[in-house]
Design an enzyme around this catalytic site. Structure first.
Site, mmCIF file in Angstrom:
data_model
loop_
_atom_site.group_PDB
_atom_site.id
_atom_site.type_symbol
_atom_site.label_atom_id
_atom_site.label_comp_id
_atom_site.label_asym_id
_atom_site.label_seq_id
_atom_site.Cartn_x
_atom_site.Cartn_y
_atom_site.Cartn_z
ATOM 1 N N LYS B 76 0.983 -1.292 0.194
ATOM 2 C CA LYS B 76 -0.143 0.424 0.041
ATOM 3 C C LYS B 76 0.802 0.541 -0.529
ATOM 4 O O LYS B 76 2.348 1.273 1.121
ATOM 5 C CB LYS B 76 -1.282 0.101 1.483
ATOM 6 N N SER B 151 -10.355 2.136 2.601
ATOM 7 C CA SER B 151 -8.523 2.786 1.485
ATOM 8 C C SER B 151 -7.645 1.999 0.713
ATOM 9 O O SER B 151 -7.382 2.422 0.070
ATOM 10 C CB SER B 151 -8.595 3.631 2.777
ATOM 11 N N SER B 175 -9.998 0.084 7.337
ATOM 12 C CA SER B 175 -9.477 -0.470 5.825
ATOM 13 C C SER B 175 -9.467 -1.315 4.669
ATOM 14 O O SER B 175 -8.326 -1.347 3.693
ATOM 15 C CB SER B 175 -8.885 1.119 5.062
#
Lengths: 95, 515, 394
Positions: B76, B151, B175
């Site tokens: 990420k 997210s 997330s």
């Protein structure tokens, strides 16, 4: 509770975020929507409950006073918007 | 190979059937083909990846390979990785090439796992659909007209599409779990403090926690073994004995009833009005599956989800307003071009560098911490937080894991909620309480809705019960095949691979890899 | 009209750590304190340099993260002199316990002065905060200027606005840095990355047990146990190194010589250090050497004058007292036979003076003493010479 346009301008200044005259109305409406969601919380009686900053009771670890990090100033300054002589440059602070 | 698990890839590497370079090239090829459509990656740097892969192969040749050496992974874009552009999905960091590695990144480097790229995400991890990214939304591999969740949407999508065998994510209010659910993969948010936050760009420091996202619970266990560990550079990192999170995976206490003795908590609050028909049914079916091999469900009360959302949207923005004050155009990242003085520079830099959702949250946080409102909002939210944690503590006196839905709906359409922050916030209604209490939580595939979109089952454990949770999830995955279903994109890649094998006539001594 | 000045100080003392407060990065780079209201830890935020960088300000973050202890006083002080006395006492205290090196030029110890004026008996006036005063002299000058300025403003019918000001040592004036209108908009909350520090009772005890005797207590003890004057005791305890030098010397020279040791540490040693701008840690003379010298004064081997000469040699060339006396022939003549022989010679050569003395001229006696001292090159004990001479002439 409902935020006024002036409230939004004041908060935006505190947060150092420019909100243009065109944006301020919509920003206020969105924030007020969110505060309605948050308002649900006010109905709960929390008398006698201690606030909790962390999910678990954790305490600051103490460490020996020894230097463990190398000097990386050059690497950190290489990615800065503007530097000179090891200093970060910003618009003049005092006349 | 697109749907191979980490375990399978590790076995191929260990038996010499493939190399890290070959594997990495394979995945890079898929990224080249599919990323333009999915937008799951912000940065791909094949040279860097292959250099790391060559190093991993050398480590293996030297006989020093660990369990996952050579298996590539995507990260990420919230994790600082030395030499990699690290944007956190924001214009504010559009030019930030990190000068150092996050602890998580150095752990994966030490394990010999090459980085396939940096995955797209909601800006500063603030969002539930990946639409707040400065780099544009990620598409869901099950239906590219839909969101992947957020997210960690890029991480979830790249695993679901077979562009990476696994990825890292972070979870502040859901997330990892919500995008895992919406993309049909398995994701784990560990107990707060198990994985170091050093070098993980902070959103809300008392809630943020990194975790693995992969196809199976077993893979999540292997990845958590790499990620977890004490790090003195994170003040909240926990000093605990190193544990093997995969130790109990194949631990059938009873072959017929592998989960005999497991006490399952089913809070009625998780099956309320917002839950749609297909999701409710799939979750109920999963619970029925568990009931056949575990103890009858025990009743348990959980905090009202709505209250968790309210408390969360005070606490998280408050912490964010403080954490994001570091982005001021002085030391790194974006700086506005025209400014009259310092305040003007700050205000324009932040107005131009941050997107709308990030600005909203900073403004909320600024307001709830300001003079005259602090007690009514911030302190009240912290008191609720204690009540929520106490509710969970009470529940775990009577059960081992809590089961429920991960998200109220399956993947929604791009743009459907983008203009309605409150509706967007409610996507995390079942996941948020877990972060407030600092508990570990997982999402695993448990079915599909009428449109063929994946549904996630949420599994919430007591503190430090990750190994037990992974065991429960693994046993469920041994008994079901929801996690083995391929997204249309991954199916296409699998077929492509077959086609590729059919068409290419490998030259002697050269393996046919198409990039 | 009468004005009363009200001063409160915020003193930032940089802690003597090697590493920064929240990371293992290095900190290296290029009145009575009972008015303290609170002390808190903070980190140095760095500093702005306003030299010309093409019209921009340079931010120096090298010191960012260096731990500071900010010590805040009550607004209890009523004059610049009182504020300076308080700051000096605090300086002694923090350097004494070793938490701060006290280097004011490098900014390790710096003061912010909150200054206001009011009519006696009135509520507190609006204060202005003078930032970053890094010498006691500037502290005094800045407060005095600020008080005059505020009184003038009020007497001219203006109101004082709460503000932060800077002192310019070149002009001796303070000037406005920023108003504090936003002060109530500061936002504080428990930073989730900064956890509560739990101080275990036994840790506190352990530190308490390793705390040195504090200067106030030591000053009283010096007066009580060694009979030192307040002046000497206070002087010796103004600096921990000086006090240590004193006690180390005393331990070797014997407590009976306390007054003598105090005189030498405060006198000759201190003067020589000042002359060469050295700290006591850099003194070329060790307590053992000084103790040796003191003993030779006490046992009459050295007159005060000879002792100063020995000290001079010790300072420049080093060495032990007895070796210096021997090598330089500085020993006081205590052999009365030798002194008598010289007196006889002097009397024989100065018959006129002897006559005058016998005729009742007291001055002639002093002249004879002078001649004897001259003949012994100052090594004779003057009182011994007096006595012997009187006997011979008597």
């Amino acid at each position: 509770m409902s935020l006024s346009l002036d409230d939004v301008k004041r908060i935006a200044h505190l947060a150092r975020i420019r909100v243009s005259a065109e944006e301020v109305g919509q920003t206020r409406d969105r924030l007020n929507g969110i505060f309605e969601l948050i308002a649900e919380m006010q109905a709960v009686d929390t008398t006698g409950v201690a606030p909790m900053a962390h999910a678990r009771d954790v305490f600051q670890r103490l460490r020996p006073d020894v230097v463990t990090e190398p000097d990386r100033r050059a690497a950190y300054q290489a990615i800065a918007p503007q530097t000179e002589n090891g200093l970060y440059l910003v618009p003049k602070v005092i006349e | 190979m697109a749907h191979s698990t980490l375990k399978q890839l590790a076995d191929l590497l260990a038996t010499g059937k493939t190399s890290s370079v070959e594997l990495s090239q394979d995945y890079l090829g898929r990224i080249t083909r599919q990323n333009p459509g999915l937008n799951a990656f912000i940065t791909v740097d094949a040279e860097r990846t292959l250099a790391e892969a060559r190093a991993a192969d050398a480590v293996r040749a030297a006989g020093q390979a660990g369990p996952l050496t050579g298996v590539p992974i995507a990260h990420k874009d919230i994790f600082c990785a030395e030499g990699w552009l690290t944007t956190c999905g924001s214009k504010m960091l559009h030019n930030f090439v990190s000068p150092y590695d996050a602890h998580v990144i150095s752990q994966f480097k030490a394990a010999g796992m090459p980085t396939l790229g940096k995955t797209n995400m909601d800006e500063f991890a603030m969002g539930s659909s990946n639409e707040t990214s400065f780099y544009g939304p990620v598409k869901n591999p099950w239906d590219t007209a839909r969101v992947p969740g957020g997210s960690s949407g890029g991480s979830a999508a790249c695993v679901a599409a077979g562009l990476a065998p696994a990825a890292t994510g972070t979870d502040t209010g859901g997330s990892i779990r919500q995008p895992a659910a919406l993309c049909g993969i398995t994701g784990l948010k560990p107990t707060y403090g198990v994985v170091s936050r050093y070098g993980m760009i902070a959103f809300a420091s008392s809630l943020d926690q990194a975790g693995p996202m992969a196809q199976t619970a077993e893979d999540c266990g292997l990845l958590l073994n790499v990620m977890a560990g004490f790090d003195p550079r994170d003040s909240t990192s926990l000093e605990r004995e190193k544990e093997d999170y995969a130790r109990d995976l194949a631990e059938p206490h009873d072959l017929i009833k592998p989960l005999a003795g497991l006490r399952i908590g089913l809070p009625k609050e998780f099956f309320g009005a917002g839950l749609t028909g297909d999701t409710a049914k799939a979750v109920q079916d999963a619970i029925a599956q568990f009931k056949s091999s575990a103890l009858p469900r025990s009743k348990s009360a959980c905090p009202t989800p709505g209250l968790s959302v309210a408390a969360y949207y005070v606490i998280a923005p408050a912490e964010a307003s403080s954490n994001l004050s570091r982005f001021d155009g002085v030391r790194y990242g974006y700086r506005t071009h025209d400014y009259a003085d310092l305040t003007d520079m700050y205000e324009k830099t932040r107005a131009e560098g941050f997107g709308a959702e990030v600005k909203r949250r900073i403004l909320i946080g600024t307001y709830v911490l300001s003079h005259g409102y602090y007690d009514a909002y911030y302190i009240q939210a912290q008191k609720l937080r204690r009540l929520i944690a106490q509710d969970f503590a009470e529940a775990y006196k009577h059960c081992d894991v809590i089961l429920g839905p991960t998200a109220p709906t399956t993947a929604f359409k791009l743009g459907e909620k983008a203009d309605d922050p409150v509706q967007m916030y409610l996507s995390d209604i079942y996941t948020i309480a877990v972060n407030l209490a600092g508990l570990p939580g997982m999402s695993l595939p448990c079915g599909f809705d009428a449109l063929g979109l994946p549904i996630g089952l949420q599994l919430i454990g007591d503190y430090f019960s990750e190994a037990r949770m992974l065991n429960v999830a693994h046993q469920y995955q041994l008994a079901t095949d929801w996690h083995l279903q391929l997204s249309p994109i991954m199916r296409m890649e699998t077929e492509y691979k077959a086609l590729d094998a059919l068409l290419s006539v490998p030259e002697a001594g050269k393996k046919g890899t198409m990039v | 009209m009468n004005w009363e000045t009200v001063i409160g100080l915020e003193v930032h003392t940089q802690l003597t750590t090697k590493s920064k407060i929240f990371s293992g990065a290095s900190t290296a780079f290029g009145a009575e304190p009972n008015t303290i209201t609170r002390a808190h830890l903070e980190e140095d935020a760095g500093k702005s340099l306003h030299e010309d960088f093409a019209g921009m300000t340079g931010i120096d973050l090298n010191r960012a993260g260096t731990p500071l202890l900010e010590i805040v006083s009550e607004p209890d002080m009523r004059s610049a002199k009182e504020a300076v006395a308080y700051a000096k006492a605090l300086h002694t205290l923090v350097t004494w316990i070793g938490t701060c090196d006290g280097n004011m030029q490098e900014g390790s110890f710096r003061c912010d002065a909150n200054v206001s004026v009011r009519r006696p008996g009135e509520p507190l006036g609006t204060r202005r905060e003078i930032k970053n005063l890094n010498s006691f002299r500037f502290l005094e000058q800045a407060i005095n200027y600020e008080v005059r300025w505020q009184i003038e403003q009020i007497e001219d019918g203006h109101k004082i606005q709460q503000a932060t000001v800077l002192f310019d040592p070149d002009t001796g004036e303070t000037r406005m840095m920023r108003t504090k209108e936003d002060a109530h908009d500061y936002r504080y909350f428990p930073d989730p990355d900064l956890l509560p520090v739990k101080l275990e009772e036994d840790w506190i005890e352990q530190i308490r047990s390793t705390m040195p005797e504090l200067p106030g207590a030591m000053c009283e003890r010096f007066q009580r146990d060694y009979g030192l004057s307040v002046y000497d005791a206070a002087g010796l305890t103004s600096q921990r190194e000086a006090a240590a030098f004193f006690t180390d010397t005393l331990a070797l020279a014997g407590e009976a010589n306390a007054k003598l040791v105090a005189n030498w540490v405060q006198g000759e040693l201190s003067a020589s250090l000042n002359r060469e701008e050295k700290s006591i840690a850099e003194a070329p003379i060790a307590p053992a050497q000084l103790a040796g010298l003191i003993k030779r004064i006490a046992d009459g081997t050295l007159s005060n004058k000879l002792a100063k000469q020995v000290f001079e040699v010790m300072w420049t060339e080093g060495g032990e007292v007895d070796a210096i006396i021997e090598a330089k022939g500085l020993k006081q003549m205590s052999d009365s036979g030798e002194v008598e022989r010289i007196i006889d010679e002097v009397l024989a050569a100065n018959a006129k003076s002897v006559e005058e003395f016998r005729a009742g001229k007291e001055k002639a006696f002093n002249a004879l003493v002078g001649q004897v001292m001259k003949a012994t090159k100052g090594k004779a004990n003057p009182s011994q010479v007096n006595e012997l001479l009187k006997n011979k002439l008597g």
